[in-house]
Design a protein around this motif. Structure first.
Motif, short mmCIF file in Angstrom:
data_model
loop_
_atom_site.label_atom_id
_atom_site.label_comp_id
_atom_site.label_asym_id
_atom_site.label_seq_id
_atom_site.Cartn_x
_atom_site.Cartn_y
_atom_site.Cartn_z
N ARG A 81 0.54 -1.53 0.02
CA ARG A 81 -0.02 -0.07 0.06
C ARG A 81 0.90 1.16 -0.11
NH1 ARG A 81 -4.77 -0.05 1.25
NH2 ARG A 81 -4.99 -2.21 2.93
N LEU A 82 1.34 1.73 1.00
CA LEU A 82 2.43 2.20 1.05
C LEU A 82 3.48 2.69 -0.55
CD1 LEU A 82 3.17 4.82 3.22
CD2 LEU A 82 5.19 3.35 3.65
N ASN A 83 4.31 1.65 -0.87
CA ASN A 83 4.90 1.87 -2.38
C ASN A 83 3.49 2.21 -3.40
OD1 ASN A 83 7.14 1.08 -0.85
ND2 ASN A 83 6.59 -1.40 -1.61
N ASN A 84 2.62 1.87 -3.16
CA ASN A 84 1.58 2.57 -4.23
C ASN A 84 1.08 4.36 -3.37
OD1 ASN A 84 1.03 -0.12 -5.75
ND2 ASN A 84 -0.34 -0.84 -4.31
N LEU A 85 1.45 4.18 -2.85
CA LEU A 85 1.07 5.42 -2.79
C LEU A 85 1.88 6.42 -2.47
CD1 LEU A 85 -1.29 7.18 -1.19
CD2 LEU A 85 -0.63 7.10 0.74
N VAL A 86 3.39 5.62 -3.11
CA VAL A 86 4.20 6.72 -3.41
C VAL A 86 5.50 6.31 -4.87
CG1 VAL A 86 6.93 6.54 -3.47
CG2 VAL A 86 6.37 5.85 -1.27
N TRP A 87 4.20 6.03 -5.58
CA TRP A 87 4.15 5.83 -7.35
C TRP A 87 3.38 6.84 -7.94
CZ3 TRP A 87 0.58 2.88 -10.06
CH2 TRP A 87 0.26 3.14 -11.69
N VAL A 88 1.96 7.20 -6.79
CA VAL A 88 1.43 7.66 -7.23
C VAL A 88 1.19 8.84 -7.32
CG1 VAL A 88 -0.69 6.17 -7.89
CG2 VAL A 88 -0.88 6.99 -5.31
N THR A 89 1.89 9.60 -6.47
CA THR A 89 2.75 10.47 -5.69
C THR A 89 3.77 11.10 -5.52
OG1 THR A 89 1.79 10.44 -3.53
CG2 THR A 89 -0.24 11.23 -4.21
N SER A 90 4.26 10.48 -4.18
CA SER A 90 5.84 11.06 -4.43
C SER A 90 6.19 10.64 -2.97
CB SER A 90 6.53 12.20 -4.09
OG SER A 90 5.63 13.53 -3.37
N ALA A 91 7.20 10.04 -2.76
CA ALA A 91 7.75 9.26 -0.97
C ALA A 91 7.15 10.49 -0.08
CB ALA A 91 9.35 9.19 -1.65
N GLU A 92 8.16 11.93 -0.46
CA GLU A 92 7.52 12.73 0.96
C GLU A 92 6.36 13.16 1.30
OE1 GLU A 92 11.62 13.28 -0.75
OE2 GLU A 92 9.59 12.75 -2.09
N ASP A 93 4.71 12.96 0.10
CA ASP A 93 4.40 13.38 0.37
C ASP A 93 3.18 11.83 0.75
OD1 ASP A 93 3.65 15.59 -1.09
OD2 ASP A 93 2.83 15.02 -2.83
N ALA A 94 4.11 10.77 0.69
CA ALA A 94 3.36 9.70 1.52
C ALA A 94 3.88 9.82 2.81
CB ALA A 94 3.47 7.86 0.62
N TYR A 95 4.88 10.21 3.01
CA TYR A 95 5.14 10.04 4.34
C TYR A 95 4.27 11.31 4.97
CZ TYR A 95 8.76 6.55 3.91
OH TYR A 95 10.13 5.15 3.08
N LEU A 96 4.33 12.20 4.46
CA LEU A 96 3.67 13.38 5.16
C LEU A 96 2.20 13.22 5.40
CD1 LEU A 96 4.38 16.23 5.86
CD2 LEU A 96 3.19 17.21 3.36
N TYR A 97 1.52 12.16 4.82
CA TYR A 97 -0.16 11.43 4.93
C TYR A 97 0.57 10.72 6.00
CZ TYR A 97 -4.22 8.90 3.93
OH TYR A 97 -5.20 7.92 4.23
N LEU A 98 0.76 9.89 6.05
CA LEU A 98 1.10 9.35 7.48
C LEU A 98 1.07 9.58 8.21
CD1 LEU A 98 3.40 6.31 6.11
CD2 LEU A 98 0.75 5.94 6.33
N ASP A 99 2.14 10.79 8.53
CA ASP A 99 2.21 11.34 9.23
C ASP A 99 1.26 12.94 9.71
OD1 ASP A 99 4.37 13.31 11.29
OD2 ASP A 99 3.56 15.20 10.47
N THR A 100 -0.16 13.38 8.78
CA THR A 100 -0.98 14.22 9.27
C THR A 100 -1.61 13.15 9.82
OG1 THR A 100 -0.08 15.27 7.36
CG2 THR A 100 -2.75 15.31 8.19
#
Length: 283
Positions: A117-136
């Motif tokens: 799931r996280l890999n997919n989120l990185v793929w469609v957005t960016s690693a920074e945005d995916a981690y920022l989403y998790l942090d949020t």
């Protein structure tokens, strides 16, 4: 009180758009395209976020339904080329939701691995945005920390396209859950130059539906997708066999222990610091 309304997100004319009750087509992004008139209700009426459509995608329609649909018992969301492959109407909606909280779309191709799931989120957005989403979401919903970790590292639950039908009460609860996260992400993210990545907020909304269901411990019923035009997903025997092999191989990755906390690498932490973004929950 109306029994059922299913919003149909539309941004262009299409012969597959359903206009008969209980479907309610809504033209999204109307504020940005004032000269385009599809003849439907528009997402720039009432309380709305129509101007955010390029980044929020179908969530401008969802927001409109949240704020402006009143006196309706059941509510849902679909797309002009994507529908539930089931005759859903005012006569059968009670029975369809009698033993569950939500109708959602069945994923034809489940995730290969629990860690995908996280890999997919990185793929469609960016690693920074995916981690920022998790942090949020971790900082906004610390009471769901275990559910968030399980959803991203110990679950293959995948509910696509932000499509669902539920009681208006649960519809509103989902909006109460997801929109504070999306608005906070909008404030924290750096702008992107690529068109696809400008849709990141919509992707975060899509991945939030399954998370909401897990956090709230809701019961759902998965219905096959009925798609038209380019929204159709091609199937073939060769592709099916290939995916079965990949599923087996990827399943070996699921043998490890689920982490107790979510982290991001030091390089990302340095990058966030240089961008003036303070992580609130990720370690």
């Amino acid at each position: 009180m109306d029994k059922l309304k299913i919003l149909v997100c539309c941004h262009k004319a299409d012969p597959n758009t359903r206009t008969q009750k209980p479907y309610l087509p809504i033209q999204v992004g109307k504020t940005l395209h004032p000269d385009l008139d599809l003849g439907f209700i528009c997402d720039n009426t009432g309380d709305n976020i129509s101007e955010k459509n390029p980044s929020f995608c179908e969530y401008t329609a969802l927001y409109w339904g949240w704020k402006n649909l009143k006196n309706v018992q059941y509510c849902g969301l679909c797309h002009y080329r994507r529908y539930f492959d089931l005759n859903i109407n005012e006569n059968n909606i009670d029975s369809l939701l009698a033993d569950c909280d939500m109708l959602v779309i069945k994923q034809d191709y489940p995730m290969l691995s629990k860690k995908e799931r996280l890999n997919n989120l990185v793929w469609v957005t960016s690693a920074e945005d995916a981690y920022l989403y998790l942090d949020t979401i971790l900082s906004m919903y610390p009471q769901y920390k275990n559910e968030i970790i399980d959803y991203f590292y110990d679950s293959k639950l995948s509910l696509p396209f932000s499509m669902f039908i539920s009681s208006k009460k649960i519809f509103d609860e989902y909006c109460d859950f997801v929109f504070p996260v999306l608005f906070e992400m909008e404030k924290r993210m750096k702008p992107h130059g690529y068109t696809r990545q400008k849709r990141a907020i919509g992707y975060f909304g899509e991945v939030s539906l399954g998370l909401f269901i897990m956090c709230k411990k809701l019961k759902y019923k998965a219905i096959p997708l009925k798609a038209f035009g380019s929204a159709k997903q091609p199937h073939s025997l060769k592709a099916s066999i290939h995916r079965r092999i990949k599923t087996f191989l990827y399943s070996l990755l699921d043998l490890g222990k689920t982490p107790k906390s979510l982290t991001c690498g030091d390089a990302y932490k340095v990058g966030f610091k240089q961008d003036g973004i303070e992580l609130k929950a990720l370690k």
